[in-house]
Design a protein around this motif. Structure first.
Motif, short mmCIF file in Angstrom:
data_model
loop_
_atom_site.label_atom_id
_atom_site.label_comp_id
_atom_site.label_asym_id
_atom_site.label_seq_id
_atom_site.Cartn_x
_atom_site.Cartn_y
_atom_site.Cartn_z
N PHE A 90 0.67 -1.17 0.06
CA PHE A 90 0.07 0.05 -0.03
C PHE A 90 0.71 1.15 0.01
O PHE A 90 0.48 2.32 0.36
N LEU A 91 2.07 1.22 -0.44
CA LEU A 91 3.12 2.40 -0.38
C LEU A 91 2.95 3.27 -1.60
O LEU A 91 3.05 4.57 -1.67
N ALA A 92 2.23 2.68 -2.77
CA ALA A 92 2.24 3.48 -4.04
C ALA A 92 1.74 4.72 -3.85
O ALA A 92 2.03 5.72 -4.46
N PRO A 93 0.28 4.82 -3.33
CA PRO A 93 -0.37 6.00 -3.31
C PRO A 93 0.29 7.11 -2.38
O PRO A 93 0.19 8.32 -2.66
N TYR A 94 0.96 6.69 -1.48
CA TYR A 94 1.80 7.72 -0.51
C TYR A 94 2.94 8.30 -1.40
O TYR A 94 3.38 9.45 -1.30
N ARG A 95 3.55 7.40 -2.13
CA ARG A 95 4.55 7.83 -2.83
C ARG A 95 4.27 8.70 -4.02
O ARG A 95 5.09 9.76 -4.37
N THR A 96 3.18 8.42 -4.59
CA THR A 96 2.87 9.23 -5.47
C THR A 96 2.56 10.54 -5.06
O THR A 96 2.78 11.43 -5.93
N VAL A 97 1.69 10.68 -4.17
CA VAL A 97 1.36 12.06 -3.41
C VAL A 97 2.54 12.64 -3.07
O VAL A 97 2.62 13.77 -3.39
N ALA A 98 3.61 12.02 -2.38
CA ALA A 98 4.76 12.53 -2.08
C ALA A 98 5.55 13.32 -3.32
O ALA A 98 5.97 14.55 -3.19
N ALA A 99 5.57 12.39 -4.34
CA ALA A 99 6.37 12.84 -5.37
C ALA A 99 5.56 14.10 -6.17
O ALA A 99 6.16 14.98 -6.55
N ARG A 100 4.34 14.21 -6.32
CA ARG A 100 3.59 15.15 -6.86
C ARG A 100 3.67 16.49 -5.87
O ARG A 100 3.53 17.46 -6.44
N THR A 101 3.69 16.22 -4.80
CA THR A 101 3.55 17.56 -3.81
C THR A 101 4.76 17.94 -3.20
O THR A 101 4.91 18.90 -2.62
N GLY A 102 5.91 17.17 -3.23
CA GLY A 102 7.14 17.72 -2.66
C GLY A 102 7.26 16.93 -1.35
O GLY A 102 8.11 17.33 -0.48
N LEU A 103 6.39 16.16 -0.85
CA LEU A 103 6.34 15.83 0.53
C LEU A 103 7.43 14.99 1.08
O LEU A 103 7.78 14.10 0.35
N ALA A 104 8.00 15.31 2.10
CA ALA A 104 9.15 14.26 2.68
C ALA A 104 8.35 13.01 3.32
O ALA A 104 7.52 13.06 4.02
N LEU A 105 8.83 11.65 2.64
CA LEU A 105 7.85 10.48 3.25
C LEU A 105 8.77 9.70 4.06
O LEU A 105 10.03 9.37 3.23
N SER A 106 8.73 9.27 5.21
CA SER A 106 9.44 8.17 6.06
C SER A 106 8.77 6.90 6.30
O SER A 106 7.32 7.32 6.28
N TYR A 107 9.30 5.91 6.06
CA TYR A 107 8.74 4.47 6.52
C TYR A 107 9.41 4.10 7.58
O TYR A 107 10.68 3.73 7.22
N ILE A 108 8.74 3.63 8.42
CA ILE A 108 9.48 2.90 9.79
C ILE A 108 8.45 1.78 10.06
O ILE A 108 7.19 2.01 10.14
N VAL A 109 9.26 0.44 9.93
CA VAL A 109 8.33 -0.73 10.32
C VAL A 109 8.85 -1.27 11.73
O VAL A 109 10.15 -1.53 11.85
N LEU A 110 7.98 -1.21 12.71
CA LEU A 110 8.13 -1.78 14.12
C LEU A 110 7.76 -3.20 13.93
O LEU A 110 6.66 -3.69 13.50
N ARG A 111 8.90 -4.24 14.22
CA ARG A 111 8.69 -5.57 13.81
C ARG A 111 9.23 -6.30 15.20
O ARG A 111 10.44 -6.92 15.13
#
Length: 179
Positions: A90-111
């Motif tokens: 489910f990361l693609a929609p976040y990546r698309t919006v970040a690329a389109r709007t210039g948002l900095a996007l971090s991804y942290i997985v607690l495991r």
């Protein structure tokens, strides 16, 4: 100026919500804590538990709604912590919006270890997922993240405040940003 977006994810009972609450509540700037569960719980009729295979179409719509809300907050200058089960699928929609709007996007997985999440889930109350089979399946879904493996934090031996502190450090480091 845009805010930063942090996706804090992992299997159920990994500590996402507690850590996100601690981080957002003590942030030095305006910060929004978006709990993805609230978007799913908003469905009053026709709801399908998101971990079920037949929920795919529902999940895609809910993810689009979450991403839209996150983008509006971030474009308004708020930092946003997204707390939920956001696997690579489910990361693609976040990546698309970040690329389109210039948002900095971090991804942290607690495991944390499977035994840890199952133990934590047994102590849950309310509508949170407690089914050991579903939790095990979702834990396995985060078991091998390929190129995203560097985004994993093992918080098996950390309490809530320790997890929040490690996540704060991870955010500050910039190493968890998606390119």
């Amino acid at each position: 100026m845009n805010g930063d977006v942090v996706i804090l994810t992992g299997p159920p009972a990994s500590g996402k919500t507690t850590a996100a609450e601690l981080i957002a509540g003590s942030a030095g700037k305006s910060t929004v804590h978006v709990t993805t569960d609230q978007f799913f719980r908003a469905i009053r009729s026709g709801y399908i538990p998101p971990h079920m295979p037949e929920a795919q179409a529902q999940n895609e719509i809910v993810v689009d709604a979450i991403v839209a809300a996150v983008a509006v907050y971030a474009q308004g200058g708020f930092d946003v912590i997204v707390d939920g089960i956001v696997g690579p699928w489910f990361l693609a929609p976040y990546r698309t919006v970040a690329a389109r709007t210039g948002l900095a996007l971090s991804y942290i997985v607690l495991r944390p270890a499977l035994g840890t999440v199952l133990q934590r889930a047994r102590g849950r109350s309310g509508p949170d997922l407690k089914d050991p089979d579903a939790i095990t399946g979702l834990h396995e879904a985060f078991a091998d993240l390929g190129d995203l493996e560097r985004h994993v934090i093992d918080n098996t031996d950390l309490d809530a405040s320790g997890t929040a502190e490690v996540v704060r450090q991870a955010i500050a480091s910039g190493r968890y940003r998606l390119r």
